[in-house]
Scaffold this active site. Sequence first.
Site, PDB file in Angstrom:
ATOM      1  N   ASP A  75       0.854  -1.181   0.000  1.00  0.00           N
ATOM      2  CA  ASP A  75       0.000   0.000   0.000  1.00  0.00           C
ATOM      3  C   ASP A  75       0.890   1.232   0.000  1.00  0.00           C
ATOM      4  OD1 ASP A  75      -2.905   1.016   0.368  1.00  0.00           O
ATOM      5  OD2 ASP A  75      -1.745   2.188   1.804  1.00  0.00           O
ATOM      6  N   THR A  76       0.573   2.213  -0.837  1.00  0.00           N
ATOM      7  CA  THR A  76       1.405   3.397  -1.004  1.00  0.00           C
ATOM      8  C   THR A  76       0.612   4.664  -0.696  1.00  0.00           C
ATOM      9  OG1 THR A  76       2.704   2.300  -2.737  1.00  0.00           O
ATOM     10  CG2 THR A  76       2.858   4.703  -2.615  1.00  0.00           C
TER      11      THR A  76
END
Length: 205
Positions: A75-76
Amino acid sequence: MSPTEVGALPSLVLASGSPRRRELLGTLGLEFEVRPPNVPESPHPGETPEGYVRRLSREKAAAVGTAGELVIAADTIVVVDDEVLEKPVDNAEAASMLRRLQGREHRVLTGVSVRDVSAAGLVTDHGESLVHMRPMIDDEITWYVATGEPADKAGSYALQGIGAIFVAGVTGSSSNVIGLPLALVYVLFASIGHDLKAYSAEPGE
């Protein structure tokens, strides 16, 4: 030979619908299945940005996978002024994010988890990069938003796309900014007892 047979490698699963992560893994010559998870993405009260991306990557890794599989999840987020910027809900929000980012530095965090389903093993860490954006005028922002590229990007820009013309420099991993820090993936594989090199095609194949 079945992945669960002795001596066989577990099958790789990428728990993400992101084409950027799929392309990054593809550059390593890996064979893997794409299986996007259905995980709500919103921070908990009082949760730090680092804790947020690590938790989400763990939840995504736990949401898919069966025996004989290794799951990679990530997840960014973009962080500016200690505020998390995720994907914009519309063009107006995309433009607002870009105005906040232009002419200054911000952080990009990517949480990564690798899960060995058969061994019930799960390891998690996060990568961090600093991105410096050059100054942007409103006409540039309006034009960029109209390209449609910011629509599904954390922070409303893509380093691997048109958005590169606005990035003055990156300190740290560029693959982390794009969505999957490859060096960190390699280290996490090793920490859980797997060799990522074993999944790469032989030279010439």
